[in-house]
Enzyme design. Sequence first.
Site, mmCIF file in Angstrom:
data_model
loop_
_atom_site.group_PDB
_atom_site.id
_atom_site.type_symbol
_atom_site.label_atom_id
_atom_site.label_comp_id
_atom_site.label_asym_id
_atom_site.label_seq_id
_atom_site.Cartn_x
_atom_site.Cartn_y
_atom_site.Cartn_z
ATOM 1 N N GLU A 172 -0.216 3.129 14.474
ATOM 2 C CA GLU A 172 -0.002 4.522 14.092
ATOM 3 C C GLU A 172 -0.114 4.584 12.577
ATOM 4 O OE1 GLU A 172 2.536 2.441 14.219
ATOM 5 O OE2 GLU A 172 3.320 2.925 12.230
ATOM 6 N N SER B 262 4.096 -1.663 -5.546
ATOM 7 C CA SER B 262 3.637 -1.829 -4.153
ATOM 8 C C SER B 262 2.175 -1.459 -3.942
ATOM 9 C CB SER B 262 4.525 -1.018 -3.211
ATOM 10 O OG SER B 262 4.554 0.353 -3.577
ATOM 11 N N LYS C 254 0.627 -3.627 2.205
ATOM 12 C CA LYS C 254 0.548 -3.478 3.663
ATOM 13 C C LYS C 254 -0.338 -4.529 4.319
ATOM 14 C CE LYS C 254 2.114 1.130 4.501
ATOM 15 N NZ LYS C 254 2.191 1.768 3.164
HETATM 16 C C1 LIG Z 1 3.220 2.580 2.746
HETATM 17 C C2 LIG Z 1 3.562 2.385 1.329
HETATM 18 C C3 LIG Z 1 4.905 2.343 0.891
HETATM 19 C C4 LIG Z 1 6.064 2.605 1.786
HETATM 20 O O1 LIG Z 1 6.222 1.717 2.860
HETATM 21 P P1 LIG Z 1 7.376 0.624 2.877
HETATM 22 O O2 LIG Z 1 7.325 0.106 4.274
HETATM 23 O O3 LIG Z 1 8.654 1.299 2.555
HETATM 24 O O4 LIG Z 1 7.024 -0.397 1.866
HETATM 25 C C5 LIG Z 1 5.153 2.074 -0.446
HETATM 26 N N1 LIG Z 1 4.142 1.891 -1.330
HETATM 27 C C6 LIG Z 1 2.856 1.925 -0.949
HETATM 28 C C7 LIG Z 1 1.802 1.701 -1.963
HETATM 29 C C8 LIG Z 1 2.517 2.176 0.386
HETATM 30 O O5 LIG Z 1 1.230 2.217 0.747
#
Ligand SMILES: *Cc1c(COP(=O)(O)O)cnc(C)c1O
Length: 393
Positions: A111, A377, A89
């Site tokens: 948000e 992610s 993010k």
């Molecule tokens: C917020 C988040 C997601 C989901 O958000 P996307 O916009 O779909 O990427 C996925 N993995 C993590 C670690 C997150 O913090």
Amino acid sequence: MKYSVNEQGYYGDFGGAYIPEMLYPNIEELRQQYNQIITEPSFRAEFESLLKDYVGRPSPLYLAKRLSEKYGANIYLKREDLNHTGSHKINNAIGQILLAERLGKKRIIAETGAGQHGVATATVCALKGIECVVYMGEIDMARQAPNVARMKMLGAKVVPATSGSKTLKDATNEAMRDWINNPVDTHYIIGSVVGPYPYPEMVARFQSIISIETKKQLAEHTGTELPDYAIACVGGGSNAMGMFYSFLDDESVKLIAVEAAGKGVDSGHSAATSVLGKEGILHGSRTILMQTDDGQVVEPYSISAGLDYPGIGPQHAHLHKVKRAHYVSITDDEALNAGLLLSQLEGIIPAIESAHAFAYLEKMQFKADDTVVICLSGRGDKDLETYIKHFGF
Ligand SMILES: *Cc1c(COP(=O)(O)O)cnc(C)c1O
């Protein structure tokens, strides 16, 4: 380029900007300026320098040997979990704060649901010394107290959204209302590839660093920049768009997007938008969303707060409809088990969001020389309590 956005801000049938008239000036300013600003050499230079020295990029591409052995393919992990603040993010938050500065904005709003995007936004505001207001549902504030504390420590003001279900949807409404009332000095940082055009495109471009690096790193590892599969989890879809972006026109690369099935697709407690959703308008764009027959948004459910979203970004809706990417779903239990497996095979505790992507490996059939890249992610520190509760450690 056939999967890219057109001049009107649409990906096939999806996208656009369905917003109240009062927001037109804000969106129009962004639309006219963002493209020029983010391609300026001084912007590129500062973006790249912060990604390198502040975020810690490039994130490694790691060949997971024991995981590869288990599934019979060469599996590489794109380590977004190693970024500053623990997930992908921050890539988008950095891009948007630099954009806001160049637009002359003095105040940032955002948000947040689970608080991950709120923390990333509060982080970049502290970095730049810019005022930060984060809207968060009252219920989410109680559920995600450590992230509320983080945002406050970083100097942000966290405002509870007390209407409706007191969750993400209501926080989004509050943020929109704020933006309408403060159009001149305020920039709204949206955290995924959702919202009115140009947000989905802008966020995808900031996150595309994930696949740009992956291509280069894969070539260094294997001699070819194209994997057979690229896999990522999807909430709104920003880490997945980042992972898919540079592979869209390489049709040999199979793209797999993993949604949260929650307690099961047919359980009434799910966030499997591509299975359960229908076409409609959500958060300012035409996309696929979970809704009742009379168009009320259905409250989504997933054990992972980051995937707990009733829609997907418009580009995902398009990739789904034209079948360029394959959308699948994974239950809470499957994801938790995959998180445990990755921890014990590779010594990496993943965010439960990311664990959804890994769980899909169980359902795939590989040829021995297949190359797979998975977007890891985020890291699992924030989810320890959920893991503990489930496994009884
Ligand atoms: C917020 C988040 C997601 C989901 O958000 P996307 O916009 O779909 O990427 C996925 N993995 C993590 C670690 C997150 O913090």
